[in-house]
Design a protein around this motif. Structure first.
Motif, PDB file in Angstrom:
ATOM      1  N   ASP A   1     114.006 -31.538 -19.540  1.00 37.88           N
ATOM      2  CA  ASP A   1     114.320 -32.799 -20.094  1.00 37.88           C
ATOM      3  C   ASP A   1     113.864 -33.097 -21.493  1.00 37.88           C
TER       4      ASP A   1
ATOM      5  N   ARG B   1     115.575 -30.941 -24.314  1.00 35.88           N
ATOM      6  CA  ARG B   1     116.553 -31.457 -24.532  1.00 35.88           C
ATOM      7  C   ARG B   1     116.539 -32.735 -25.672  1.00 35.88           C
ATOM      8  N   GLU B   2     115.483 -33.574 -25.173  1.00 38.03           N
ATOM      9  CA  GLU B   2     115.473 -34.686 -25.933  1.00 38.03           C
ATOM     10  C   GLU B   2     114.883 -34.484 -27.493  1.00 38.03           C
TER      11      GLU B   2
ATOM     12  N   ALA C   1     117.569 -33.090 -29.605  1.00 43.48           N
ATOM     13  CA  ALA C   1     118.778 -34.219 -30.048  1.00 43.48           C
ATOM     14  C   ALA C   1     118.136 -35.168 -31.106  1.00 43.48           C
TER      15      ALA C   1
ATOM     16  N   TYR D   1     120.274 -23.819 -25.318  1.00 42.20           N
ATOM     17  CA  TYR D   1     121.713 -23.482 -25.048  1.00 42.20           C
ATOM     18  C   TYR D   1     122.000 -22.595 -23.786  1.00 42.20           C
TER      19      TYR D   1
ATOM     20  N   ASP E   1     121.450 -24.023 -20.549  1.00 39.21           N
ATOM     21  CA  ASP E   1     122.784 -24.909 -20.165  1.00 39.21           C
ATOM     22  C   ASP E   1     124.079 -24.319 -20.052  1.00 39.21           C
ATOM     23  N   GLN E   2     124.149 -23.174 -20.771  1.00 37.60           N
ATOM     24  CA  GLN E   2     125.720 -22.651 -20.959  1.00 37.60           C
ATOM     25  C   GLN E   2     125.629 -21.007 -20.682  1.00 37.60           C
TER      26      GLN E   2
ATOM     27  N   ARG F   1     126.290 -35.108 -35.967  1.00 35.61           N
ATOM     28  CA  ARG F   1     125.138 -34.186 -35.871  1.00 35.61           C
ATOM     29  C   ARG F   1     123.922 -35.304 -36.105  1.00 35.61           C
TER      30      ARG F   1
ATOM     31  N   TRP G   1     123.926 -24.613 -29.972  1.00 31.24           N
ATOM     32  CA  TRP G   1     123.334 -25.784 -29.233  1.00 31.24           C
ATOM     33  C   TRP G   1     123.991 -26.838 -29.693  1.00 31.24           C
ATOM     34  N   ALA G   2     124.257 -27.055 -31.027  1.00 31.62           N
ATOM     35  CA  ALA G   2     124.884 -28.400 -31.654  1.00 31.62           C
ATOM     36  C   ALA G   2     126.413 -28.580 -31.119  1.00 31.62           C
TER      37      ALA G   2
ATOM     38  N   HIS H   1     126.281 -29.703 -27.570  1.00 35.82           N
ATOM     39  CA  HIS H   1     125.646 -31.086 -27.520  1.00 35.82           C
ATOM     40  C   HIS H   1     126.600 -31.988 -28.122  1.00 35.82           C
ATOM     41  N   TYR H   2     126.906 -31.889 -29.419  1.00 36.47           N
ATOM     42  CA  TYR H   2     127.464 -32.801 -30.045  1.00 36.47           C
ATOM     43  C   TYR H   2     129.031 -32.795 -30.187  1.00 36.47           C
TER      44      TYR H   2
END
Length: 245
Positions: A66, A69-70, A73, A131, A134-135, A152, A231-232, A235-236
């Motif tokens: 966690d 990920r923060e 971001a 990435y 999670d993927q 972004r 990753w972007a 996420h985005y």
């Protein structure tokens, strides 16, 4: 092209151990050098060093899912917004267990290394591992999705280099999400990595121009660019607002 030259120069700066005023963990090791786009030769020790970096980042991410990920971001490829993550710079490596992860990675290797890890380098290594964590499969990007991710996050103090790299990253992933995924799944320094890079020829030429085919490219830099883009996008891309007429 000036665009790709600047982006790759930025990636090399953030992906290679360098002298900087950041906290760092040190052992003993040679610096990485570049390799040519068409299956250039890389010193085996350089591949082992990059693989060591990957194992350290993977350990950090899986211990701190966690927080990782923060952290991503609230940072970009060149800067970290420490006020947003509420962690003092001097405490970051302790929070992420970097020293222990480096020790564990070194125990499994045959290379005695000297590893310098500036904050931004650790951040970009972590982007790849988050990435991949999670993927499990390549991203599916719709034809009407934006090539560039306008939403972004960029940390305060960014000089513009992060935006330049982001444009290249976003473009490559948009045009080649599947080969980009296959590329970051490979182990650094292996033939599989070189083959996977060749499979990205089309997206790289599309986004950087034909001149890149004959350019000398550092595999670590390309890996940083592509990992940031993947990753972007994961996420985005999920937060891109719908366009209304």
């Amino acid at each position: 092209m000036k665009f790709v030259a600047l982006a790759l120069a930025c990636a090399a700066m953030v992906a290679t151990p360098i002298a900087a005023q950041d906290e760092r963990i040190s052992r003993n090791d040679d610096l990485q050098t570049g390799t040519r786009f068409k299956r250039g030769v890389e010193n085996p020790d350089q591949g082992k060093q990059r693989d060591m970096q990957k194992r350290v980042a993977r350990c950090v991410v899986y211990r701190n899912k966690d927080l990782s990920r923060e952290f991503l971001a609230k940072s970009d490829s060149t800067n970290i917004d420490f006020s947003a993550i509420d962690i003092e710079p001097d405490a970051l490596f302790d929070e992420f267990d970097v020293a222990d992860c480096l020790g564990r990675a070194a125990k499994n290797g045959t290379l005695s290394i000297y590893m310098q890890i500036p904050f931004r380098t650790l951040r970009n290594l972590m982007a790849e591992e988050v990435y991949l964590m999670d993927q499990k499969k390549a991203l599916t990007i719709s034809a009407d999705a934006p090539i560039m991710l306008a939403n972004r996050f960029y940390a305060p103090g960014n000089s513009g280099s992060a935006e330049v790299m982001a444009e290249l990253s976003d473009c490559i992933v948009y045009h080649g999400a599947a080969p980009a995924h296959d590329f970051v799944k490979t182990r650094p320094g292996t033939n599989d990595e070189a083959d996977a890079l060749d499979a990205l020829y089309g997206p790289l030429v599309e986004c950087a121009g034909k001149s890149i085919a004959n350019a000398e490219i550092d595999l670590s830099s390309i890996r940083t660019v592509i990992a940031d883009g993947l990753w972007a996008r994961a996420h985005y891309g999920a937060m891109v607002p719908e366009v209304t007429e």
